[in-house]
Design a protein around this motif. Structure first.
Motif, PDB file in Angstrom:
ATOM      1  N   ASP A 136       0.809  -1.223   0.000  1.00 46.80           N
ATOM      2  CA  ASP A 136       0.000   0.000   0.000  1.00 46.80           C
ATOM      3  C   ASP A 136       0.841   1.270   0.000  1.00 46.80           C
ATOM      4  N   ALA A 137       2.152   1.143   0.187  1.00 43.00           N
ATOM      5  CA  ALA A 137       3.010   2.335   0.206  1.00 43.00           C
ATOM      6  C   ALA A 137       3.278   2.887  -1.186  1.00 43.00           C
ATOM      7  N   ARG A 138       2.839   2.217  -2.216  1.00 39.04           N
ATOM      8  CA  ARG A 138       3.052   2.702  -3.576  1.00 39.04           C
ATOM      9  C   ARG A 138       2.497   4.131  -3.704  1.00 39.04           C
ATOM     10  N   GLY A 139       3.326   5.030  -4.185  1.00 37.67           N
ATOM     11  CA  GLY A 139       2.912   6.416  -4.401  1.00 37.67           C
ATOM     12  C   GLY A 139       2.883   7.279  -3.151  1.00 37.67           C
ATOM     13  N   LYS A 140       3.198   6.705  -1.995  1.00 43.34           N
ATOM     14  CA  LYS A 140       3.133   7.450  -0.739  1.00 43.34           C
ATOM     15  C   LYS A 140       4.469   8.150  -0.453  1.00 43.34           C
ATOM     16  N   ARG A 141       4.423   9.116   0.486  1.00 38.96           N
ATOM     17  CA  ARG A 141       5.617   9.872   0.894  1.00 38.96           C
ATOM     18  C   ARG A 141       6.366   9.108   1.990  1.00 38.96           C
ATOM     19  N   GLY A 163       7.432  -5.827  -2.919  1.00 37.17           N
ATOM     20  CA  GLY A 163       7.616  -5.759  -4.363  1.00 37.17           C
ATOM     21  C   GLY A 163       7.794  -4.344  -4.887  1.00 37.17           C
ATOM     22  N   LEU A 164       8.190  -3.425  -4.013  1.00 35.43           N
ATOM     23  CA  LEU A 164       8.343  -2.023  -4.400  1.00 35.43           C
ATOM     24  C   LEU A 164       9.812  -1.633  -4.436  1.00 35.43           C
ATOM     25  N   THR A 165      10.130  -0.660  -5.275  1.00 38.56           N
ATOM     26  CA  THR A 165      11.451  -0.040  -5.287  1.00 38.56           C
ATOM     27  C   THR A 165      11.285   1.432  -4.941  1.00 38.56           C
ATOM     28  N   LEU A 166      12.383   2.136  -4.842  1.00 44.07           N
ATOM     29  CA  LEU A 166      12.309   3.565  -4.535  1.00 44.07           C
ATOM     30  C   LEU A 166      11.590   4.347  -5.631  1.00 44.07           C
ATOM     31  N   ASP A 167      11.575   3.809  -6.827  1.00 46.06           N
ATOM     32  CA  ASP A 167      10.852   4.474  -7.924  1.00 46.06           C
ATOM     33  C   ASP A 167       9.340   4.405  -7.744  1.00 46.06           C
ATOM     34  N   ASP A 168       8.871   3.505  -6.873  1.00 51.63           N
ATOM     35  CA  ASP A 168       7.431   3.327  -6.684  1.00 51.63           C
ATOM     36  C   ASP A 168       6.865   4.213  -5.580  1.00 51.63           C
ATOM     37  N   VAL A 169       7.745   4.932  -4.859  1.00 50.62           N
ATOM     38  CA  VAL A 169       7.300   5.790  -3.759  1.00 50.62           C
ATOM     39  C   VAL A 169       7.889   7.185  -3.938  1.00 50.62           C
ATOM     40  N   GLU A 170       7.401   8.121  -3.157  1.00 44.25           N
ATOM     41  CA  GLU A 170       7.964   9.473  -3.161  1.00 44.25           C
ATOM     42  C   GLU A 170       8.897   9.594  -1.953  1.00 44.25           C
ATOM     43  N   VAL A 171      10.189   9.532  -2.212  1.00 49.82           N
ATOM     44  CA  VAL A 171      11.174   9.631  -1.138  1.00 49.82           C
ATOM     45  C   VAL A 171      11.360  11.102  -0.764  1.00 49.82           C
ATOM     46  N   ILE A 172      11.176  11.407   0.516  1.00 52.02           N
ATOM     47  CA  ILE A 172      11.402  12.755   1.022  1.00 52.02           C
ATOM     48  C   ILE A 172      12.529  12.666   2.043  1.00 52.02           C
ATOM     49  N   THR A 173      13.625  13.347   1.769  1.00 55.33           N
ATOM     50  CA  THR A 173      14.801  13.262   2.618  1.00 55.33           C
ATOM     51  C   THR A 173      14.833  14.419   3.615  1.00 55.33           C
ATOM     52  N   PHE A 174      15.002  14.078   4.888  1.00 51.70           N
ATOM     53  CA  PHE A 174      15.062  15.072   5.959  1.00 51.70           C
ATOM     54  C   PHE A 174      16.489  15.168   6.478  1.00 51.70           C
ATOM     55  N   PRO A 175      16.889  16.320   7.008  1.00 51.54           N
ATOM     56  CA  PRO A 175      18.293  16.528   7.374  1.00 51.54           C
ATOM     57  C   PRO A 175      18.758  15.721   8.576  1.00 51.54           C
ATOM     58  N   THR A 185       3.872  13.116  11.987  1.00 55.84           N
ATOM     59  CA  THR A 185       2.983  13.904  12.853  1.00 55.84           C
ATOM     60  C   THR A 185       2.705  15.268  12.231  1.00 55.84           C
ATOM     61  N   ARG A 186       3.703  15.849  11.558  1.00 49.67           N
ATOM     62  CA  ARG A 186       3.542  17.156  10.902  1.00 49.67           C
ATOM     63  C   ARG A 186       2.896  17.032   9.528  1.00 49.67           C
ATOM     64  N   ASN A 187       2.538  15.813   9.112  1.00 53.23           N
ATOM     65  CA  ASN A 187       1.947  15.548   7.800  1.00 53.23           C
ATOM     66  C   ASN A 187       2.869  15.969   6.661  1.00 53.23           C
ATOM     67  N   GLU A 188       4.177  15.778   6.886  1.00 53.88           N
ATOM     68  CA  GLU A 188       5.148  16.021   5.836  1.00 53.88           C
ATOM     69  C   GLU A 188       5.589  14.722   5.174  1.00 53.88           C
ATOM     70  N   ALA A 189       5.160  13.598   5.724  1.00 54.71           N
ATOM     71  CA  ALA A 189       5.432  12.279   5.160  1.00 54.71           C
ATOM     72  C   ALA A 189       4.324  11.341   5.612  1.00 54.71           C
ATOM     73  N   ASP A 190       4.239  10.188   4.942  1.00 51.74           N
ATOM     74  CA  ASP A 190       3.201   9.212   5.278  1.00 51.74           C
ATOM     75  C   ASP A 190       3.746   8.019   6.053  1.00 51.74           C
TER      76      ASP A 190
END
Length: 377
Positions: A136-141, A163-175, A185-190
């Motif tokens: 279910d993480a497909r397309g999620k942050r 069965g997912l790769t990084l291309d199947d999700v939206e990777v958001i990198t935090f510092p 909690t801040r709704n910046e990722a799922d």
């Protein structure tokens, strides 16, 4: 005279007892420096609880240097500015010269484990994100951490379970690690991947979003094959301590070691022996420090498998305690042989490819590393 005689006998007994205690007490330094994850992480909380126990029992003062990146936790250790590091899987990665450490400046490095607490990990999501399974993480942050292969590659492996790769999700990198863990909690990722007792996850569980754990079912052979292809150091685990998990329930996760108390190979054996002895003898002082700290008992934390070979000083103490077995030694010998082979291959590879640009160098080394590991099977 009788009173004096009794007093004298008591004094002798007291002095004898103090002498015996002094002889058996670990020979710890007056001060130590440890590195750990960010403030708020499970690793920092556990390092703090153990440091407090060392201070109360032996008067040793410990300064903990927090860092959100694996490199930030390792550099002080390797530069001799820290005595021990409470690491996650960056211990394995640096020992293998993999991922962020597959560069000319790093490469396979002789690290040693003192002990490592068993921990669970899975894809942990905000409850309202609609992620009931890994698929279910497909397309999620998905929250990643800059410069932290320990978190990021485990997340890549867990996504592979579905069965997912990084291309199947939206990777958001935090510092930092803390920023990534609080991003849901801040709704910046799922979702993200981490140990389920990090303080930010308790905040998520109490937030309007809630919390959900994507199960890694042990019977999903195809999923586990895909996961272990990415990261071959995990196994199925039932986790009963997790943020927002109702009492009496378990979550299907992957088991690994976090934190791994790590030092360098050249750390004197007597110093490591004293450290693990102190870790053992102060157990009752820190075991209730967090919900999972009871797992630091050496019959659990002082046993393979773990990310890197155990230090000889730790093995000596574990053997004296009757914890270390012939099977454990055989595992450690194999793990040491693998590390030695990679270090030798690295020395040859780096000398022959010094003129390569960094990206090409890293890719070529990872291919060489895979060949070396395959030759040892």
């Amino acid at each position: 005279m009788k009173k004096l005689a009794v007093f004298g006998a008591a004094s002798v007994l007291a002095c004898t007892g103090l002498a015996a205690w002094a002889q058996s007490a670990p020979d710890l330094p007056d001060t130590m420096v440890w590195t750990a994850y960010d403030v708020g992480s499970a690793g920092y909380a556990e390092a703090s609880a153990i440091a407090d126990a060392f201070g109360r029992e032996y008067g040793t003062r410990v300064r903990i240097q927090p860092s959100g990146s694996g490199i930030g936790r390792l550099q002080p250790l390797l530069q001799g500015r820290a005595d021990y590091a409470f690491l996650a899987t960056e211990a394995f990665f640096l020992g293998e010269g993999a991922y962020d450490f597959a560069t000319p400046e790093w490469g396979p490095t002789q690290l040693r484990a003192v002990a490592g607490r068993p921990a669970g990990i899975t894809l942990i999501a905000a409850g309202d994100a609609g992620i009931a399974t890994v698929e279910d993480a497909r397309g999620k942050r998905i929250a990643f951490v800059a410069g932290n292969p320990s978190v990021n590659v485990k997340c890549e492996a867990i996504l592979a379970f579905g069965g997912l790769t990084l291309d199947d999700v939206e990777v958001i990198t935090f510092p930092t690690y803390a920023a990534a863990m609080s991003s849901m909690t801040r709704n910046e990722a799922d979702a993200t991947c981490t140990t389920p007792t990090t303080s930010q996850l308790y905040e998520l569980a109490e937030s309007p979003r809630g919390i959900a754990y994507a199960p890694l079912e042990p019977g999903n052979d195809a999923g586990w094959d895909q996961l272990l292809t990415v990261l071959p150091i995990m196994s199925p685990s039932d986790e009963d301590v997790a943020a927002g998990l109702p009492e009496g329930e378990t979550a299907k996760m992957a088991a690994y070691r976090y934190p791994v108390i790590t030092t360098t190979a050249d750390k004197p054996a007597d110093e490591v022996y004293a450290f693990i002895k102190a870790l053992d003898e102060t157990f009752d002082l820190y075991k209730d420090g967090t919900a999972t700290m009871s797992r630091w008992s050496l019959d659990r934390s002082g046993k393979p498998a773990i990310d890197i070979p155990f230090h000889e000083g730790a093995i000596r103490y574990l053997t004296e305690k009757g914890i270390w077995t012939d099977e454990d030694q055989a595992w450690n010998d194999r793990r040491q042989a693998r590390m030695d082979a990679l270090v030798a291959a690295w020395d040859e590879f780096r000398a022959e490819n010094a003129e390569m640009d960094e990206a090409a160098f890293s890719e070529a080394w990872m291919n060489r590393r895979n060949e070396v590991v395959a030759s040892l099977d």
